[in-house]
Structure formats: C-alpha cells, structure tokens
Design a protein around this motif. Sequence first.
Motif, PDB file in Angstrom:
ATOM      1  N   ILE A 847      50.487  57.330  40.206  1.00  0.00           N
ATOM      2  CA  ILE A 847      49.092  57.700  39.990  1.00  0.00           C
ATOM      3  C   ILE A 847      48.546  57.045  38.733  1.00  0.00           C
ATOM      4  N   HIS A 848      49.352  57.037  37.670  1.00  0.00           N
ATOM      5  CA  HIS A 848      48.824  56.493  36.420  1.00  0.00           C
ATOM      6  C   HIS A 848      48.592  54.985  36.529  1.00  0.00           C
ATOM      7  N   ARG A 849      49.472  54.279  37.198  1.00  0.00           N
ATOM      8  CA  ARG A 849      49.244  52.845  37.390  1.00  0.00           C
ATOM      9  C   ARG A 849      47.923  52.604  38.114  1.00  0.00           C
ATOM     10  N   SER A 850      47.685  53.387  39.157  1.00  0.00           N
ATOM     11  CA  SER A 850      46.440  53.256  39.909  1.00  0.00           C
ATOM     12  C   SER A 850      45.231  53.597  39.046  1.00  0.00           C
ATOM     13  N   ASN A 851      45.370  54.639  38.235  1.00  0.00           N
ATOM     14  CA  ASN A 851      44.255  55.049  37.375  1.00  0.00           C
ATOM     15  C   ASN A 851      43.926  54.008  36.315  1.00  0.00           C
ATOM     16  N   LEU A 852      44.943  53.326  35.796  1.00  0.00           N
ATOM     17  CA  LEU A 852      44.676  52.265  34.821  1.00  0.00           C
ATOM     18  C   LEU A 852      43.780  51.197  35.448  1.00  0.00           C
ATOM     19  N   ILE A 853      44.115  50.791  36.664  1.00  0.00           N
ATOM     20  CA  ILE A 853      43.281  49.809  37.365  1.00  0.00           C
ATOM     21  C   ILE A 853      41.884  50.374  37.586  1.00  0.00           C
ATOM     22  N   GLY A 854      41.822  51.662  37.933  1.00  0.00           N
ATOM     23  CA  GLY A 854      40.527  52.310  38.160  1.00  0.00           C
ATOM     24  C   GLY A 854      39.646  52.336  36.935  1.00  0.00           C
ATOM     25  N   MET A 855      40.236  52.140  35.758  1.00  0.00           N
ATOM     26  CA  MET A 855      39.461  52.066  34.516  1.00  0.00           C
ATOM     27  C   MET A 855      39.396  50.655  33.958  1.00  0.00           C
ATOM     28  N   GLY A 856      39.809  49.676  34.761  1.00  0.00           N
ATOM     29  CA  GLY A 856      39.690  48.295  34.322  1.00  0.00           C
ATOM     30  C   GLY A 856      40.787  47.833  33.388  1.00  0.00           C
ATOM     31  N   VAL A 857      41.905  48.565  33.332  1.00  0.00           N
ATOM     32  CA  VAL A 857      43.045  48.180  32.490  1.00  0.00           C
ATOM     33  C   VAL A 857      44.096  47.531  33.388  1.00  0.00           C
ATOM     34  N   LEU A 858      44.637  46.390  32.952  1.00  0.00           N
ATOM     35  CA  LEU A 858      45.579  45.625  33.761  1.00  0.00           C
ATOM     36  C   LEU A 858      47.003  46.126  33.562  1.00  0.00           C
ATOM     37  N   VAL A 884      45.118  35.572  34.710  1.00  0.00           N
ATOM     38  CA  VAL A 884      44.352  36.714  35.247  1.00  0.00           C
ATOM     39  C   VAL A 884      43.142  36.215  36.032  1.00  0.00           C
ATOM     40  N   THR A 885      42.603  35.072  35.613  1.00  0.00           N
ATOM     41  CA  THR A 885      41.359  34.576  36.229  1.00  0.00           C
ATOM     42  C   THR A 885      41.533  34.193  37.692  1.00  0.00           C
ATOM     43  N   GLU A 886      42.765  34.095  38.171  1.00  0.00           N
ATOM     44  CA  GLU A 886      42.975  33.858  39.614  1.00  0.00           C
ATOM     45  C   GLU A 886      42.302  34.928  40.463  1.00  0.00           C
ATOM     46  N   LEU A 887      42.147  36.124  39.893  1.00  0.00           N
ATOM     47  CA  LEU A 887      41.500  37.206  40.632  1.00  0.00           C
ATOM     48  C   LEU A 887      40.067  36.841  41.023  1.00  0.00           C
ATOM     49  N   ASN A 888      39.426  35.962  40.271  1.00  0.00           N
ATOM     50  CA  ASN A 888      38.051  35.567  40.591  1.00  0.00           C
ATOM     51  C   ASN A 888      37.967  34.789  41.894  1.00  0.00           C
ATOM     52  N   ASP A 889      39.108  34.236  42.345  1.00  0.00           N
ATOM     53  CA  ASP A 889      39.125  33.471  43.593  1.00  0.00           C
ATOM     54  C   ASP A 889      39.360  34.359  44.812  1.00  0.00           C
ATOM     55  N   GLY A 890      39.429  35.671  44.587  1.00  0.00           N
ATOM     56  CA  GLY A 890      39.670  36.584  45.704  1.00  0.00           C
ATOM     57  C   GLY A 890      41.128  36.815  45.999  1.00  0.00           C
ATOM     58  N   THR A 891      42.013  36.259  45.184  1.00  0.00           N
ATOM     59  CA  THR A 891      43.447  36.482  45.348  1.00  0.00           C
ATOM     60  C   THR A 891      43.978  37.241  44.135  1.00  0.00           C
ATOM     61  N   THR A 892      45.143  37.811  44.297  1.00  0.00           N
ATOM     62  CA  THR A 892      45.795  38.510  43.186  1.00  0.00           C
ATOM     63  C   THR A 892      47.062  37.773  42.821  1.00  0.00           C
ATOM     64  N   PRO A 893      47.169  37.268  41.587  1.00  0.00           N
ATOM     65  CA  PRO A 893      48.394  36.551  41.207  1.00  0.00           C
ATOM     66  C   PRO A 893      49.595  37.477  41.215  1.00  0.00           C
ATOM     67  N   ARG A 894      50.728  36.947  41.662  1.00  0.00           N
ATOM     68  CA  ARG A 894      51.959  37.757  41.648  1.00  0.00           C
ATOM     69  C   ARG A 894      52.414  37.998  40.220  1.00  0.00           C
ATOM     70  N   THR A 895      52.293  36.961  39.379  1.00  0.00           N
ATOM     71  CA  THR A 895      52.671  37.084  37.973  1.00  0.00           C
ATOM     72  C   THR A 895      51.616  36.407  37.110  1.00  0.00           C
ATOM     73  N   VAL A 896      51.603  36.764  35.840  1.00  0.00           N
ATOM     74  CA  VAL A 896      50.787  36.082  34.835  1.00  0.00           C
ATOM     75  C   VAL A 896      51.691  35.746  33.663  1.00  0.00           C
ATOM     76  N   GLU A 916      42.708  47.702  45.171  1.00  0.00           N
ATOM     77  CA  GLU A 916      42.850  47.803  43.716  1.00  0.00           C
ATOM     78  C   GLU A 916      42.316  46.548  43.024  1.00  0.00           C
ATOM     79  N   ALA A 917      42.505  45.387  43.673  1.00  0.00           N
ATOM     80  CA  ALA A 917      41.975  44.145  43.093  1.00  0.00           C
ATOM     81  C   ALA A 917      40.450  44.197  43.006  1.00  0.00           C
ATOM     82  N   ASN A 918      39.817  44.764  44.027  1.00  0.00           N
ATOM     83  CA  ASN A 918      38.354  44.903  43.988  1.00  0.00           C
ATOM     84  C   ASN A 918      37.916  45.797  42.838  1.00  0.00           C
ATOM     85  N   TYR A 919      38.647  46.885  42.620  1.00  0.00           N
ATOM     86  CA  TYR A 919      38.307  47.782  41.510  1.00  0.00           C
ATOM     87  C   TYR A 919      38.408  47.023  40.190  1.00  0.00           C
ATOM     88  N   TYR A 920      39.507  46.272  40.030  1.00  0.00           N
ATOM     89  CA  TYR A 920      39.711  45.572  38.759  1.00  0.00           C
ATOM     90  C   TYR A 920      38.624  44.517  38.536  1.00  0.00           C
TER      91      TYR A 920
END
Length: 936
Positions: A847-858, A884-896, A916-920
């Motif tokens: 839950i906490h991992r999900s909530n961090l994303i829900g508040m814009g924390v990576l 992190v900017t890979e997210l702007n392309d509509g994909t989620t990077p496996r690692t940074v 979750e990527a959309n939320y972030y």
Amino acid sequence: MASKDSFGAKGTLDVDGTSYEIFRLDAVSGDGLDVASLPFSLKVLLENLLRTEDGSDITADDVKAIAGWDADADPSQEIQFTPARVIMQDFTGVPCVVDLATMREAMADLGGDPTKINPLAPAEMVIDHSVIADVFGTPEAFGRNVEIEYERNRERYQFLRWGQGAFDDFKVVPPGTGIVHQVNIEHLARTVFTREVDGVLQAYPDTCVGTDSHTTMVNGIGVVGWGVGGIEAEAAMLGQPVSMLIPRVVGFKLNGDLPEGATATDLVLTITEMLREHGVVGKFVEFYGPGVSVLPLANRATIGNMSPEFGSTIAVFPIDEETTKYLELTGRTPEQIALVEAYAKEQGLWHDPDAEPRFSEKLELDLATVVPSLAGPKRPQDRVSLSEAKESFRSALADYAEDTDAQETKGYDENVEESFPASDTPHNGHGEAPPNGHVAAGSGAGGRPRNPAQVTLADGTSFELDHGAVTIAAITSCTNTSNPSVMIGAALLAKKAVEKGLERKPWVKTTLAPGSKVVSDYYEKSGLTPYLDKLGFNLVGYGCTTCIGNSGPLIPEVSQAVNDNDLAVVSVLSGNRNFEGRINPDVKMNYLASPPLVVAYALAGSMDVDLFNDPLGQDTEGNDVYMKDIWPTSAEIEEVVASAITSDMFDDGYADVFAGDEQWRSLPTPEGKTFEWDAESTYVRKPPYFDGMPQEPEPVTDIDGARVLLKLGDSVTTDHISPAGAIKKDSPAGHYLAEHGVEQRDFNSYGSRRGNHEVMIRGTFANIRLRNQMAPGTEGGFTRYLDGGEDSVTSVFEASEKYIAAGVPLVVLAGKEYGSGSSRDWAAKGTALLGVKAVIAESYERIHRSNLIGMGVLPLQYPEGESAESLGLTGEETFSVSGVTELNDGTTPRTVKVTADGVEFDAVVRIDTPGEANYYRNGGIMQYVLRNLLRG
C-alpha cells in the motif's frame, strides 16, 4: 458505463418475485478457460471485470486472463478492479473529505463544474478513532469520554457533517456508535450488492476498499475487500478503478474443530504465525475445507480482520449457510438473505467443503491442535503458547530493562511506532482501587533481578511495582469485540472471579471498548455487566481506543513510578497490533490476547506469572484461586450466546445509525457545495496539492543534485513515517500550534488534526522510536542538514524547509519492508510535502509503495542483494537519478541509473502497472482524476 459483454454473460436472476440483472460466470468458456475451479476470490474479480468491461480499460482479454489463470505463475497481468463501495474511518477519512472539498475548488478554478467532484461509488465513514480512554473504572466513563471527544474534535465533526450534506452517496456514522469494521460487518456490508444501473436493477458481489488496513474483517462474510491508502480510496470514490495485478492465491485448508479452552483469538494468532512464516505478502489467502463449515462466522471475521498481520491482501471465506445465518442474526432483511443464497448458488460462489479449488500454494491446519496463546511483546506474529508466556517474557525482558540478566533474544527492529493521543490532563476517573493493602506487581518467583518501586495511590493503597507489571488490560478492537464467544467468555470469567472474591490489581488500568452497542445489549440481557464493572472493566466508549494507541494516561502514580524507575511494564489487549510505542508512551511491552485472558491478566497483575500454575489471587477464605477455577467452558459460553443474543438487538442498534445523538445533531453545520475554509482553523485547512496546477501535466524530469533527508533501517513502518500520537510542546507541530494560539492542553493528537497539512508535515518522520542513521545518537524526527557548507543536526521539518527554499530535491534511503503497517495516506502525503522526490529501499509494503506514486514520489529499489550498506552509502552524498524521463514516452523504464558521489547502480523502478505510471506522470492520483473529470 454499460458493459460491452463480449461473452454474452448478461442474464437475469429471479428471487421471490424480484428480477435482477446478473453477469453469469459460466458464460466465460473456451480453450484453457476454467471458471468452475477458480478460487472464490478470483470468481468475484472475474464477475467484476465481466460487468465493467468497456473495451478499453477493461477488455475481454482481461476477463480471459482470470478465467485462464495460471495458479503457478508470478503475478504479471494488470486488471482494473471497481469496488462496489468505499468504507472509511475518521482519522483516514477526514483527509479524504478535505481533498474532495479542495478538488471542488480546483475544478472551479480550472473552469469546470465543482459538483462533478462527487462520490460515484457509495462511501460510508464511521467515526471511531477519536475517542480516548481518559476516564475508566467508573460508571461515568463512557459519558465523560464522549464529552471530551466532542470538545476536542468539534471542528472536525462540523466539517464531516458539511460533507455528509454536500456530497451525494456519502454517509457518516456518528461518534459513539461502534468500530468501523464491526459496523461494516454487522450492518453496512451486503454480501450481494444491488444498484440500479441505466434503469435496471443489478445484483453483484459486494466488494469494497477501505481506508483502514483491517477492512479485511468483512472477508469473513464473503466480501472481497481490503485496505488501501486514502489516496486510492478517493480515486475509487470518484469512479476510478483500483489498478492491481491478478494475485497468487494461497489456499488455507481447515480441518477439525477447536478444542475445549481454545478461543478464536488463539486460532487467529496461530494462523498469523503460520502465514507470516509461509510468506503471503501481496497474495490473496482463501480458507476452504470441512473445518470452514464448523467455524462460526464471528471466528471467520476475527481471522479476516488480522489479514494485514499475515501480510496478505485479503483473508477471505466463501459464502455458505453460516454466512446467511449471520446475516439473519444481524438483522438483514429476508429479501437480502434470499438474494445472497440464490446469487451465490447460481454463480458457483457457495462453499463446497469437499471441493479443492486450484490454488497457487496450500497450507493446512487441524483446528484441534490450537492452544491458548499470546503474541508479543511487540509483533502480532510472535505467538507464544500461554504455557510458555512467563519464560518468554523473561527472555524478552533483557531488551527492555538494563537491570535484568534475562537471556537476550533477537527482537524486531526497534524502529516502531508511537501512536498514542495524549490526554490534555489526566482524568483520574479510575474509581477506588481494590483495598488489597501491600501487594507486589511483577514480583514472580525465580532468580530474576528486580527493580521494585514503592507506589501509594491517592486512596492510600500501597504496593510495589516492578518489571512486567500489567498496567493496561484492555478489551478493545473490532478483531475480538465483534466475537460473542470471546466477549461472553471474558464476562463469564469476570463473574466467576467476582464470586470467588478476586479483584483486579490496583495498578492495572482496565477498559472495555466494544465495537458496537450490541455487545452492551447482550451483556445487559445476560446479567454480566455488573461483574465486568466490579473488576473495573466499565464501558469507556465504542471505538478503537487502546488498539490504536488511544489508551489514555496510566494511573498517575503508576506512570510516575514507571518513568522514575525506568520500569518495563506491560499492556495486555485484545487487539490486532502491539508494536513498540503504539499502545502507551509509558508501556514498553505489549501482548495481544483473547478477552478472557485480558481479564485474567488484570487479576494476576503481571506478565511474570504462569497462569496455568500460579494463583491469580485468594478467595474470601484465603484459598488460592487458579485460572482453571474460573475459566468458563465452551458449553457455558454457548448457552449464554444462544439465550442472550437476538436479531432484535441488531435491528434496534442500527435502526437510525446515521442520525447520531443529540450532540451530533445539534452541531452547527456549514452549508454550500464548496467549503468555506476558516483561516483560523488549526484542524481543517485547504492543502496545496492543486496550487498552480495546469490543465495538462508537465513532462516528468530526472532528479539532479538531491540530498538525503533520512537514511533508515529495516521494517520502518508507516507508523514511523506518518504523524501519530501526542503532539509534543517542543516539536515543530507543537511550535506551530502555539504560534496559532493553541494552548498545550488543547493540542490533541496528530490523528485528530489530519485535516491540517501544516501540522501533519511537521509530524512526518517525527515518531519517537524512529532512528535516522544520518543523525546517530538521536531518536525521533531529527536529521542533518547538509548544504551550503553547513552540517547541523536539526528537525526533519526544518531541514526540509531549508532544502525546499534552496530548490534542492530530497531522497529517502531505507531498508527492507519499507512502509509496512497500517494504510496511512499521510505517510506518503507528508513525504511528498517535505520535498522528497524519490525513496530508495530494499523492499516495500504494497500500500505504501502505491501511495508514494499517488503523491508523485518515485519508489526505487536497490538491485537484488544490494543495500545502502553494501554500496557504501552514508547519506552524505549528493544523488542524481537519470532515465526517469522515459516515462514521457508512454513507457515505464525497468531501471534508472542512480549516481551518488561516484557510486553508481541501476535502481529498479517500482511503478508496477500502467495505471500507476499515469498517476506519476500527472504528479499524483488526485491530479490525474481531476484532469480526467475536467475533460469529461
């Protein structure tokens, strides 16, 4: 939205002349699809997808993914689950309503219609977390505690009354009614839900998400539901599905029946230990087999309640005759009960004790092997057989008391929560202490060094207080107070004790806080109330009280002796959590136990006692009385349960459940569709989440030049992170309140001020048990400020202020199981508002991992097998995160890539689903929802 119905599943079900539209599970068929052998819980999820299929968010392939579920595969398929309703308690619910009120204003600011911000799924809140057991041991305790509760929380309650009127489909159960999970299972839950959709009456499984992790109690009546962060709950209220992966499902087979002397509490502590050892984090647990059929519904609810302590998402029981009997007992209508049975049988949701559904993993328990148990001194999964409790206490004592030579044993991480709202002033309503003369607390036999303190109470009673003294004995928490067998068991034990002439020890604070008024009704009807009262177990309130830290102060003279002599004293409570620091600031060791054992320990007065072999006290003739002499038999308990509990009690108790008492109804209530914020309020303030928010999200960026705000160890819970308990005078939050004219006696608790982000930011990471490795030698909310050539120890909040002012982003470093514990949204909200952009941990709680994303924390994770220590990170480095900017392309990077003063590693990105990527990308879940509603 109307279902796409790719499988032609839409049909009708007629029950006693009423026709319901249903979505038939047996319509889903084809190669590799096997619905019949699915676990009950996945059948419920399957129906959910069938009914909400829209061709975009929820597709026919999603339906097939569940119907063709591979039990052995690791979760990888994302689905969108749409709960039937949302259930909240007031601590976590107030911020939800604050956020909805703020979203209405933001919608208006962006040119939209503010009334679009409205619950689209029914939402119900039970105010149960605010009552504190200040007054105890007196007939006036309940009335006085309610009065004090209203004095402390008037602003919050007025705000909630506004919300009840302003929002559609939002109901509030007022204070003094019961505990959210008990009210849910006894009244609010439907098991099968009905709702008119596009002019058609639909029937479908009742499902829910709740803002409290123990929402899972409702699993006991076949309702699939679990705890989420307040952030996710807000989205669900606004029509957003919950993004999740199809889970692994652990089948837990029950055989046999409980033996004489074993209680539901003993059973649940046994199951907790087994499932923690097996490992069920993030999994569904489902009970099946012949033992389920003989397990009373209340026992199932007790087990479901403890799901967060196992670590599972749910712990569910399928629907059977015991379910419908319970629905009948608790006052559900004949029409509802008929619908539940007909629907469950039609859809293959009715339990077959001989069936073997396909499960990912299986465990088995013979109920006959369960023995009387406790759990402690600081984790719910640390079960101890009652026969070994004395020795277990002695070996654990070395971790808490320096003057003992007890064998040291490896304990849990000391970074545990402080969760106790302090009383403004001690209300010494504990009544007269028993006239026992000079008695000794915690002075068991044996060679253990002692540290006795002489204590004299106001009434002249004198005694020695020592390590192990039971200073709190609390019958509390929905886990057990919803279960008539253990509640009647406690009362019968009290009756027998009183008849023998036994009394509670004078240093014990005894409290009774049932989860609903029905408990008081059946105590009255059975004539057992006077015996509990005689032992000091007077009603203190209908709320969570001691289990969430609302224990109120100890007896003042006892508290003084404990602190002056650094005594390791004990609480015994019938709750579900016993983390260090949670129950009371004076109490170091906490044990979970059944209600009858709570009474027994109040009589014994010490954990340094063998309840099987040492006397609890002496009768009126001076003879020793042992626990076996007063322990009620199963037959005695069942006789009282059968004669004292009727469905009329539930009908009467819940007849007007949303109306409240005169105090609630007479509260002045603001009007209007948007809330008029009071600039002077220190309880409810407009948060800054939407300040300056554009209509379209800005691109996400990499993190450059970040500093470490905290470096933390393993098992840091949300109770360490989230503000909880007393607000201290010399804390940043205390300074804030004092600056706003609030007297210290009126500070109240962090929980009661969750609607004021200014207080909550200042209390984030401020738990007294938190150990920040960046500031060695300190405990609590301290860190080092490392910027501009400065290196100074300061509060976490003050360091954050300086970093934010300088434009420096922040990161948190953590160990394993980061964010375990309760589903506290403020653990994520506070983190975000402190300027933290990323957390790097070894592992996370779901839950906490999900909530961090829900508040814009990576949320980032170290490479497998690596940690801050193995990488040589001290927290003094400057961090950068690229990719992190890979997210702007509509994909989620496996690692940074993370770089920290020459140390480089590839961190795993723990954004696990596209949702979750959309939320972030939007800066958080609330911003995402707001923008979607604005476009719609």
